[in-house]
Each structure stands twice: as C-alpha cells, then as structure tokens.
Design a protein around this motif. Structure first.
Motif, PDB file in Angstrom:
ATOM      1  N   LYS A 321      21.934 -20.045  -9.973  1.00  0.00           N
ATOM      2  CA  LYS A 321      21.111 -20.183  -8.763  1.00  0.00           C
ATOM      3  C   LYS A 321      21.008 -21.636  -8.313  1.00  0.00           C
ATOM      4  N   TRP A 324      24.295 -22.277  -6.656  1.00  0.00           N
ATOM      5  CA  TRP A 324      24.282 -21.568  -5.364  1.00  0.00           C
ATOM      6  C   TRP A 324      23.696 -22.485  -4.282  1.00  0.00           C
ATOM      7  N   LEU A 365      19.901 -12.117  -5.785  1.00  0.00           N
ATOM      8  CA  LEU A 365      19.960 -12.027  -4.329  1.00  0.00           C
ATOM      9  C   LEU A 365      18.645 -12.391  -3.664  1.00  0.00           C
ATOM     10  N   GLN A 374      15.300 -17.247  -2.450  1.00  0.00           N
ATOM     11  CA  GLN A 374      15.570 -16.552  -1.198  1.00  0.00           C
ATOM     12  C   GLN A 374      16.040 -17.505  -0.097  1.00  0.00           C
ATOM     13  N   VAL A 377      19.743 -18.099  -0.519  1.00  0.00           N
ATOM     14  CA  VAL A 377      20.513 -16.932  -0.073  1.00  0.00           C
ATOM     15  C   VAL A 377      20.578 -16.896   1.449  1.00  0.00           C
ATOM     16  N   VAL A 392      29.629 -14.485   0.635  1.00  0.00           N
ATOM     17  CA  VAL A 392      28.315 -13.999   0.229  1.00  0.00           C
ATOM     18  C   VAL A 392      28.086 -12.595   0.797  1.00  0.00           C
TER      19      VAL A 392
END
Length: 423
Positions: A321, A324, A365, A374, A377, A392
């Motif tokens: 994460k 990400w 997710l 969040q 994402v 993604v």
C-alpha cells in the motif's frame, strides 16, 4: 548528549504537545534544565498550526469570493471521508455552503434572471436531487429546500436570513472551528509513523510484523477450515438422509415389498444429481453400484490432489500500500499487474479464495470505513497516466469477475460506481 537521545526528546515533546498533554511544558522545562535540545518538535507543531491556518484562510477566501468549485475541492481533499459521510456538523456546514453559493449572485446585486444566478441555482437543484437524502434530516434542508423553485428568494420572508450579514458571519465562525478540530485530528506525530514503520527501525517492530503475518496466515487457514466444515456438514446431512431411505427400503424388502426402479432413481438423484439420474439405466443390474464405486475412487483421487496444492506465501501488504501511493508510473503499473496475476495464475479453489480473503482483510482496494488507503486508490483511478488507470481497472475487474471477490468486495464495487458516476 548523544544525537539519538536529542531526537527521542524531540519526538516525545511533539507527541505530548500535539495531543494536548499538560506534561508537555514540564518535559520541555526539564530538557532545558538538563541542557537537552527538544525545541524543534515544538517548531514542527508550530509549522502544523501555520499549515492549518493557511488551509482555513483558503477555505474562507473561496467562500467570500463565491468560488464554489475551489471551496469543495478543498473540502473533499482535506476533510476525511468518514467525516464527510457521517458527521452531522459536517453535513450542516456543507448544506449551508451550498445555500450560500446558490444565492451569492443575488448578494452581489445581480438579478434573479442573471445568467450567473441561474447557473448557481441550477447547480443547487442538482445537488438536492443527487444528495438530498443525506441532508433531508437537517433543519436547514426543511427550511430552505424549496429555494430552487422560488422566482426571487429576496422577496420571500422565510429566505431573508440567507441575505443577512449574520448568516455569513455565523457560517465562517462555525467553519473555522470545525476545520481546526478536524484538520488537527487528521495529522499524526512523527512518533506514530516511526512506530508503524514497516522497516522495523523501532525495537520490537520486526517481531510485531512477524506476529501480524502469522496471524493473517492463521486467519486464512481458519476461513478455509470453516468452508470445509460447512461443506462436510451439508454432505453429511445428505448421506444420513440417503441412509435412512435405504434402511426403509431394506425393511420393506424384508416384509416382501420389492425395491422399485423409481426408488432407486430417486436415491441416485439425491447422490449424483438429476443429470446423472436421467442418463442412467438403473434397470440394468450393477449400474448404480458401479457408479458409486467410480465416484468413491474419483473423490479419493481429487482429495489427494487438493492436498498437493499449497497456499501461496503471504505478502507485506503495508509495504504494497505504501508503494501503491509512492511509486512512479512504470513500477506502479507492474505492481498492479503482479497483484492481478497473483489471482489469475493461482489455482481455483482454496488457494485463490485465500488470496481474495487476504486482499479484503488488508484493505487492498480501500474498502474499509475511514480507510487511509482509499485516497491512493482514488488517485490511481483518476491518474493522468492512462496506463495506471488501465491496470488498476484491470485489477478491480479481475476481483469482480470472481464469485468470492464479488461477495467480499461488494462495498468496494458500490463505492467505485459512485466515484465513476461522480467524476
């Protein structure tokens, strides 16, 4: 004094100051008496206060200028998602801001037929149509919900408060108080990030990470065992029911009543399903028993094969994460591809279910309420890079295409739909 001790004092003082502990002043005084340096932590807090003041000033400037778009860009960027959707004070301020922007043109002296007012009141009407359910319990909604349908709100006594100086003054005071408390609660001291750092720089963090990893593996195994138990319970109930019917048929045969073809067909249907029942000639001797023996052999072979399918090693989802959020375009695309391939190249069944479950438990997710992941994402879904958006989206599509993924990520798919429709 060693450098590490000075750094430790700074971290401690920052934590105490930011969380409002009265012992912060005592700690600061004692550090001074001992000749220790710990003031930069206080300076960090001062920088945070300066940043908060700057944000509040930006909010107030956008409000006073009637810049609705800029105001709500700041609103959505800086107010946590959990607060936006659940906090009543937040909803009240949001509705009051919408009302103020709707009549801003009239406050500037423009008429109700001016293009600027027509655009603003049309936007307010669309807000009520799309988000009215969130506001309908608020008193302001009951009082001012009819605003879009009034030709000139200035001539309606019920709406005159919208044009009074006290309306704007009260709103700005409430907004400033709300932002001070909300923005403060969303920042964390450096000590928090140090303790939660996955690199293990704090003593004991390596052991904690290892225990968390073990706990995730145990939870995955527990989920697998639970599914197996449920399946075995269902099969056991069916076996008992078939056994009861067989005993009853044998008792009837002892009393001289022969077993009929219909009874045998019914039992075959219970065991193998209606398709096998219709295709089998149960009138020929030995057919049903041969099918049962073949089924037992196939079951034992499949059981041995399933034991040979190992679970994949667990991943460091906190690191994933973080990557990400921080990686550049090319490495980020490869990360999304690897996460998708982990699903598509796994074996269907327990191995793939364990991967989906791990994704859900670790909030890959960003589906959990108040999830800090969040934003990352959402940023990927709205990235300027078409490759990032594509890969993604492929990851979401792969998860959604699996039955287990649909069940576990149904809230994420609903959230994603709202984002895409909103954009």
């Amino acid at each position: 004094m060693d450098g590490w001790e000075t750094d430790a004092n700074k971290l401690i003082l920052e934590y105490l100051t930011q969380n409002g502990y009265r012992s912060a002043n005592s700690f600061r005084d004692e550090c001074r008496q001992r000749g220790c340096q710990a003031e930069s932590a206080g300076h960090d807090s001062q920088r945070h206060l300066t940043e908060t003041s700057r944000l509040i000033s930006d909010f107030l400037s956008a409000f006073e200028a009637g810049d609705r778009e800029e105001f709500f860009v700041l609103w959505k960027r800086n107010v946590p998602t959990s607060v936006l959707s659940k906090d009543v004070t937040c909803l009240q301020l949001e509705l009051r801001a919408q009302l103020s922007f709707a009549v801003h043109a009239l406050k500037r002296g423009l008429g109700p037929k001016s293009e600027e007012y027509q655009q603003s009141i049309s936007h307010f009407k669309s807000v009520l149509e799309s988000s009215g359910s969130a506001y309908e319990q608020l008193q302001d909604f009951i009082s001012y919900g009819a605003l879009p349908f009034v030709p000139d709100p200035r001539q309606v006594p019920a709406f005159k408060s919208l044009f009074s100086p006290s309306w704007d003054g009260e709103f700005k005071a409430r907004l400033e108080h709300f932002l001070k408390s909300t923005l403060k609660s969303t920042t964390r001291p450096q000590l928090y990030y140090l303790i939660t750092n996955s690199n293990g720089t704090v003593p004991g963090s390596t052991q904690v990470s290892a225990l968390r990893q073990q706990m995730q593996e145990v939870e995955q195994k527990m989920l697998e065992y639970h599914r197996q138990v449920v399946r075995l319970q269902g099969e056991n109930q069916n076996i008992i029911a078939v056994a009861v019917e067989l005993v009853e048929a044998l008792e009837a045969a002892v009393r001289g009543q022969p077993v009929t073809t219909e009874q045998l067909q019914g039992l075959i249907g219970r065991i193998f399903g209606s398709d096998v029942q219709q295709s089998m000639d149960v009138g020929r001797p030995g057919t049903a028993s041969a099918l049962l023996r073949a089924s037992l052999h196939a079951t034992s072979v499949n059981t041995m094969k399933s034991r040979d399918v190992p679970l994949l090693p667990s991943l460091d989802y906190r690191k994933i994460k973080a990557d990400w959020k921080m990686l550049e375009e090319r490495p980020k695309v490869l990360l999304f591809q690897a996460l998708r391939w982990r699903l598509t190249k796994s074996q269907a069944g327990e191995q793939r279910d364990a991967i989906i479950t791990a994704y859900a438990q670790n909030d890959l997710l960003g589906t959990h309420d108040g999830s800090e992941h969040q934003d990352a994402v959402l940023s990927s879904l709205r990235s300027r890079s078409s490759l990032v958006r594509e890969y993604v989206a492929r990851l979401f599509n792969t998860v959604a295409s699996l039955s287990t993924g649909c069940l576990l990520f149904v809230c994420a798919l609903y959230w994603l739909m709202e984002i895409l429709l909103g954009s």
